[in-house]
Design a protein around this motif. Structure first.
Motif, PDB file in Angstrom:
ATOM      1  N   MET A  10       0.572  -1.140   0.091  1.00 52.67           N
ATOM      2  CA  MET A  10       0.009   0.174  -0.130  1.00 52.67           C
ATOM      3  C   MET A  10       1.126   1.362   0.034  1.00 52.67           C
ATOM      4  O   MET A  10       1.837   1.369   0.374  1.00 52.67           O
ATOM      5  N   SER A  11       0.747   2.485  -0.720  1.00 51.12           N
ATOM      6  CA  SER A  11       1.152   3.443  -0.427  1.00 51.12           C
ATOM      7  C   SER A  11       0.681   4.675  -0.099  1.00 51.12           C
ATOM      8  O   SER A  11      -1.059   4.808  -0.314  1.00 51.12           O
ATOM      9  N   ILE A  12       0.276   5.248   0.949  1.00 54.38           N
ATOM     10  CA  ILE A  12      -0.613   6.608   1.482  1.00 54.38           C
ATOM     11  C   ILE A  12       0.038   7.822   0.398  1.00 54.38           C
ATOM     12  O   ILE A  12       1.531   8.168   0.245  1.00 54.38           O
ATOM     13  N   ASP A  13      -0.733   8.543  -0.645  1.00 49.53           N
ATOM     14  CA  ASP A  13      -0.249   9.537  -1.983  1.00 49.53           C
ATOM     15  C   ASP A  13      -1.292  10.749  -1.608  1.00 49.53           C
ATOM     16  O   ASP A  13      -1.616  11.010  -0.656  1.00 49.53           O
ATOM     17  N   SER A  14      -0.724  12.060  -2.562  1.00 47.57           N
ATOM     18  CA  SER A  14      -1.424  12.679  -2.318  1.00 47.57           C
ATOM     19  C   SER A  14      -2.045  13.643  -0.680  1.00 47.57           C
ATOM     20  O   SER A  14      -3.406  14.173  -1.408  1.00 47.57           O
ATOM     21  N   VAL A  15      -1.165  13.586   0.298  1.00 49.38           N
ATOM     22  CA  VAL A  15      -1.825  14.100   1.091  1.00 49.38           C
ATOM     23  C   VAL A  15      -1.477  16.154   0.640  1.00 49.38           C
ATOM     24  O   VAL A  15      -0.523  16.218   0.251  1.00 49.38           O
ATOM     25  N   LYS A  16      -2.508  16.851   0.595  1.00 47.12           N
ATOM     26  CA  LYS A  16      -2.670  18.198   0.584  1.00 47.12           C
ATOM     27  C   LYS A  16      -3.916  18.487   0.851  1.00 47.12           C
ATOM     28  O   LYS A  16      -4.505  17.996   1.476  1.00 47.12           O
ATOM     29  N   LEU A  17      -3.359  20.075   0.806  1.00 50.44           N
ATOM     30  CA  LEU A  17      -4.328  20.928   1.555  1.00 50.44           C
ATOM     31  C   LEU A  17      -5.397  21.317   0.222  1.00 50.44           C
ATOM     32  O   LEU A  17      -5.091  21.346  -1.273  1.00 50.44           O
ATOM     33  N   LEU A  18      -6.323  21.042   0.489  1.00 44.35           N
ATOM     34  CA  LEU A  18      -7.941  21.819  -0.942  1.00 44.35           C
ATOM     35  C   LEU A  18      -7.490  22.769  -0.363  1.00 44.35           C
ATOM     36  O   LEU A  18      -8.359  23.153  -1.696  1.00 44.35           O
ATOM     37  N   GLU A  19      -8.592  23.208   0.632  1.00 49.17           N
ATOM     38  CA  GLU A  19      -9.504  24.709   0.462  1.00 49.17           C
ATOM     39  C   GLU A  19      -9.109  25.299   1.483  1.00 49.17           C
ATOM     40  O   GLU A  19      -8.770  24.153   2.605  1.00 49.17           O
ATOM     41  N   LYS A  20      -9.172  25.869   1.612  1.00 52.60           N
ATOM     42  CA  LYS A  20      -8.899  26.896   2.854  1.00 52.60           C
ATOM     43  C   LYS A  20      -9.615  28.523   2.903  1.00 52.60           C
ATOM     44  O   LYS A  20     -10.361  29.168   2.393  1.00 52.60           O
ATOM     45  N   LYS A  21     -10.820  28.511   4.252  1.00 52.43           N
ATOM     46  CA  LYS A  21     -11.617  29.684   4.060  1.00 52.43           C
ATOM     47  C   LYS A  21     -11.839  29.892   5.791  1.00 52.43           C
ATOM     48  O   LYS A  21     -10.960  30.023   6.608  1.00 52.43           O
ATOM     49  N   GLY A  22     -11.758  31.661   5.222  1.00 54.12           N
ATOM     50  CA  GLY A  22     -11.089  32.306   6.398  1.00 54.12           C
ATOM     51  C   GLY A  22     -10.043  33.023   6.900  1.00 54.12           C
ATOM     52  O   GLY A  22      -9.024  32.987   5.933  1.00 54.12           O
ATOM     53  N   GLY A  23      -9.707  33.942   7.777  1.00 52.92           N
ATOM     54  CA  GLY A  23      -8.645  34.566   8.201  1.00 52.92           C
ATOM     55  C   GLY A  23      -8.049  35.613   7.217  1.00 52.92           C
ATOM     56  O   GLY A  23      -8.914  36.049   6.476  1.00 52.92           O
ATOM     57  N   LYS A  24      -6.750  36.620   6.947  1.00 48.06           N
ATOM     58  CA  LYS A  24      -6.695  37.495   6.259  1.00 48.06           C
ATOM     59  C   LYS A  24      -6.558  37.192   5.146  1.00 48.06           C
ATOM     60  O   LYS A  24      -6.395  37.888   4.143  1.00 48.06           O
ATOM     61  N   SER A  25      -5.925  35.925   4.751  1.00 44.72           N
ATOM     62  CA  SER A  25      -5.759  35.140   2.922  1.00 44.72           C
ATOM     63  C   SER A  25      -7.370  35.272   2.699  1.00 44.72           C
ATOM     64  O   SER A  25      -7.210  35.119   1.073  1.00 44.72           O
ATOM     65  N   GLY A  26      -7.826  34.849   3.124  1.00 44.06           N
ATOM     66  CA  GLY A  26      -9.539  34.830   2.648  1.00 44.06           C
ATOM     67  C   GLY A  26      -9.807  33.245   2.436  1.00 44.06           C
ATOM     68  O   GLY A  26      -8.849  31.984   2.377  1.00 44.06           O
ATOM     69  N   HIS A  27     -10.161  33.223   1.176  1.00 46.87           N
ATOM     70  CA  HIS A  27     -10.487  32.070   0.596  1.00 46.87           C
ATOM     71  C   HIS A  27      -9.708  31.127  -0.517  1.00 46.87           C
ATOM     72  O   HIS A  27      -9.929  32.363  -1.318  1.00 46.87           O
ATOM     73  N   TRP A  28      -9.243  30.397   0.040  1.00 48.30           N
ATOM     74  CA  TRP A  28      -7.258  29.611  -1.605  1.00 48.30           C
ATOM     75  C   TRP A  28      -8.501  28.088  -1.430  1.00 48.30           C
ATOM     76  O   TRP A  28      -8.452  27.112  -0.712  1.00 48.30           O
ATOM     77  N   ILE A  29      -8.293  28.062  -2.636  1.00 42.24           N
ATOM     78  CA  ILE A  29      -8.734  26.983  -3.643  1.00 42.24           C
ATOM     79  C   ILE A  29      -7.601  26.526  -3.946  1.00 42.24           C
ATOM     80  O   ILE A  29      -6.371  26.496  -4.734  1.00 42.24           O
ATOM     81  N   ASN A  30      -6.825  25.067  -4.046  1.00 38.35           N
ATOM     82  CA  ASN A  30      -5.666  24.439  -4.486  1.00 38.35           C
ATOM     83  C   ASN A  30      -6.295  23.993  -6.284  1.00 38.35           C
ATOM     84  O   ASN A  30      -6.592  23.524  -5.971  1.00 38.35           O
ATOM     85  N   PRO A  31      -4.802  24.179  -6.568  1.00 33.00           N
ATOM     86  CA  PRO A  31      -5.756  24.398  -7.922  1.00 33.00           C
ATOM     87  C   PRO A  31      -4.649  22.933  -9.177  1.00 33.00           C
ATOM     88  O   PRO A  31      -5.708  22.726  -9.935  1.00 33.00           O
ATOM     89  N   SER A  32      -4.350  22.654  -8.335  1.00 30.63           N
ATOM     90  CA  SER A  32      -4.206  21.504  -8.918  1.00 30.63           C
ATOM     91  C   SER A  32      -5.592  20.192  -8.851  1.00 30.63           C
ATOM     92  O   SER A  32      -5.634  19.248  -8.264  1.00 30.63           O
TER      93      SER A  32
END
Length: 159
Positions: free
Chosen positions: A137-159
């Motif tokens: 087995m392998s564990i892959d693609s651990v990543k942030l997809l999206e975040k909301k709130g705070g100073k930087s606002g709404h962010w979506i991972n482009p990948s």
């Protein structure tokens, strides 16, 4: 060039001071994927794995991990999470389990690390419970997809 937030002017690691920040609703979504043999996925889906309910145990492990994030990652703030969800979805075509973790709170700092920790620990739990039947087995693609709130606002991972 951006400055690393966890490094002070002397080059030493330190926890970020968030005392002057305003509280806001914050949310983060992360993913982890556990790839495995089709036979392993069949065992998980059928509930016949000798160690028990793989998806149920991994879900609880991910939730618990998010709540303990500051104990695991030295410079994370201890947070009062208002929600943590961990969803594990078997994908038969790709012979994997896709894990989506979402963390929410009203606070002065983000919950990205809590979401990433939840997804990672859920994935490690799947691995642990199935390693006797599938060591490849392998564990892959651990990543942030999206975040909301705070100073930087709404962010979506482009990948």
């Amino acid at each position: 060039m951006s400055k690393l937030t966890h490094i002070n002017d002397n080059g030493e690691a330190e926890m970020v001071d968030v005392s002057s920040k305003s509280e806001s609703a914050r949310e983060a979504k992360a993913i982890a994927i556990v790839n495995m043999k089709p036979e392993t996925l069949d065992l998980i889906i059928s509930g016949l794995n000798k160690k028990g309910d793989v998806l149920g145990v991994a879900k609880i492990a991910g939730i618990q991990a998010a709540k303990k994030c500051s104990d695991l990652i030295p410079l994370c703030h201890p947070l009062m999470l208002s929600k943590i969800s961990v969803d594990l979805t078997p994908n038969i075509k790709k012979s994997c389990i896709e894990i989506i973790a979402i963390a929410k709170l009203n606070g002065k700092t983000g919950v990205e690390m809590e979401a990433l920790t939840a997804a990672s620990i859920a994935a490690l739990t799947v691995y642990d419970m199935c390693k006797a039947v599938d060591r490849f087995m392998s564990i892959d693609s651990v990543k942030l997809l999206e975040k909301k709130g705070g100073k930087s606002g709404h962010w979506i991972n482009p990948s």
